[in-house]
Design a protein around this motif. Sequence first.
Motif, PDB file in Angstrom:
ATOM      1  N   ILE A 184       0.843  -1.198   0.000  1.00  0.00           N
ATOM      2  CA  ILE A 184       0.000   0.000   0.000  1.00  0.00           C
ATOM      3  C   ILE A 184       0.880   1.250   0.000  1.00  0.00           C
ATOM      4  O   ILE A 184       0.647   2.190  -0.770  1.00  0.00           O
ATOM      5  N   ILE A 185       1.906   1.265   0.834  1.00  0.00           N
ATOM      6  CA  ILE A 185       2.798   2.418   0.902  1.00  0.00           C
ATOM      7  C   ILE A 185       3.541   2.606  -0.417  1.00  0.00           C
ATOM      8  O   ILE A 185       3.650   3.734  -0.924  1.00  0.00           O
ATOM      9  N   ALA A 221      -1.052  13.184   5.633  1.00  0.00           N
ATOM     10  CA  ALA A 221      -2.273  13.450   6.399  1.00  0.00           C
ATOM     11  C   ALA A 221      -3.514  13.094   5.596  1.00  0.00           C
ATOM     12  O   ALA A 221      -4.472  12.536   6.134  1.00  0.00           O
ATOM     13  N   THR A 222      -3.505  13.379   4.322  1.00  0.00           N
ATOM     14  CA  THR A 222      -4.641  13.054   3.456  1.00  0.00           C
ATOM     15  C   THR A 222      -4.704  11.559   3.186  1.00  0.00           C
ATOM     16  O   THR A 222      -5.763  10.946   3.248  1.00  0.00           O
ATOM     17  N   PHE A 223      -3.552  10.961   2.880  1.00  0.00           N
ATOM     18  CA  PHE A 223      -3.537   9.545   2.536  1.00  0.00           C
ATOM     19  C   PHE A 223      -3.810   8.643   3.727  1.00  0.00           C
ATOM     20  O   PHE A 223      -4.266   7.513   3.550  1.00  0.00           O
ATOM     21  N   SER A 224      -3.585   9.117   4.937  1.00  0.00           N
ATOM     22  CA  SER A 224      -3.749   8.260   6.120  1.00  0.00           C
ATOM     23  C   SER A 224      -5.154   7.659   6.214  1.00  0.00           C
ATOM     24  O   SER A 224      -5.306   6.495   6.593  1.00  0.00           O
ATOM     25  N   LYS A 225      -6.169   8.430   5.844  1.00  0.00           N
ATOM     26  CA  LYS A 225      -7.547   7.905   5.876  1.00  0.00           C
ATOM     27  C   LYS A 225      -7.717   6.775   4.848  1.00  0.00           C
ATOM     28  O   LYS A 225      -8.365   5.771   5.119  1.00  0.00           O
ATOM     29  N   LYS A 226      -7.129   6.948   3.690  1.00  0.00           N
ATOM     30  CA  LYS A 226      -7.199   5.910   2.660  1.00  0.00           C
ATOM     31  C   LYS A 226      -6.406   4.679   3.083  1.00  0.00           C
ATOM     32  O   LYS A 226      -6.824   3.552   2.833  1.00  0.00           O
ATOM     33  N   PHE A 227      -5.262   4.896   3.737  1.00  0.00           N
ATOM     34  CA  PHE A 227      -4.453   3.791   4.216  1.00  0.00           C
ATOM     35  C   PHE A 227      -5.249   2.942   5.210  1.00  0.00           C
ATOM     36  O   PHE A 227      -5.301   1.719   5.088  1.00  0.00           O
ATOM     37  N   PHE A 245      -8.479   2.765   5.490  1.00  0.00           N
ATOM     38  CA  PHE A 245      -9.552   2.109   4.730  1.00  0.00           C
ATOM     39  C   PHE A 245      -9.020   0.861   4.030  1.00  0.00           C
ATOM     40  O   PHE A 245      -9.632  -0.205   4.098  1.00  0.00           O
ATOM     41  N   LEU A 246      -7.881   0.978   3.372  1.00  0.00           N
ATOM     42  CA  LEU A 246      -7.312  -0.158   2.649  1.00  0.00           C
ATOM     43  C   LEU A 246      -6.889  -1.282   3.587  1.00  0.00           C
ATOM     44  O   LEU A 246      -7.014  -2.460   3.248  1.00  0.00           O
ATOM     45  N   MET A 247      -6.400  -0.939   4.766  1.00  0.00           N
ATOM     46  CA  MET A 247      -5.969  -1.962   5.721  1.00  0.00           C
ATOM     47  C   MET A 247      -7.161  -2.682   6.365  1.00  0.00           C
ATOM     48  O   MET A 247      -7.013  -3.789   6.861  1.00  0.00           O
ATOM     49  N   THR A 248      -8.323  -2.074   6.350  1.00  0.00           N
ATOM     50  CA  THR A 248      -9.483  -2.686   6.998  1.00  0.00           C
ATOM     51  C   THR A 248     -10.461  -3.322   6.009  1.00  0.00           C
ATOM     52  O   THR A 248     -11.508  -3.810   6.418  1.00  0.00           O
TER      53      THR A 248
END
Length: 74
Positions: free
Chosen positions: A37-38, A51-57, A59-62
């Motif tokens: 993902i990273i 900061a913006t990508f953290s929410k997507k990260f 989401f992708l991990m869950t």
Amino acid sequence: MKSYIDILEPYFKGSEAKTGLSVEFMMQLAVTQTLTIIANWMNQPKPENPATFSKKFIFLMTHSINDLISINPD
């Protein structure tokens, strides 16, 4: 891989019986999924700021790949 697995090991203890997967397999999967993902994020033409990508990260991990394919665009 080894240094990440050493950190994760306490969190996966006992989960083998619940999943039928070895602890080693699950830890390797978690590490490779996280790094993938990273890597995909950083390889974008214009990567979003952390900061913006953290929410997507998160989401992708869950969510599983199946969840992502099955999302209805409506």
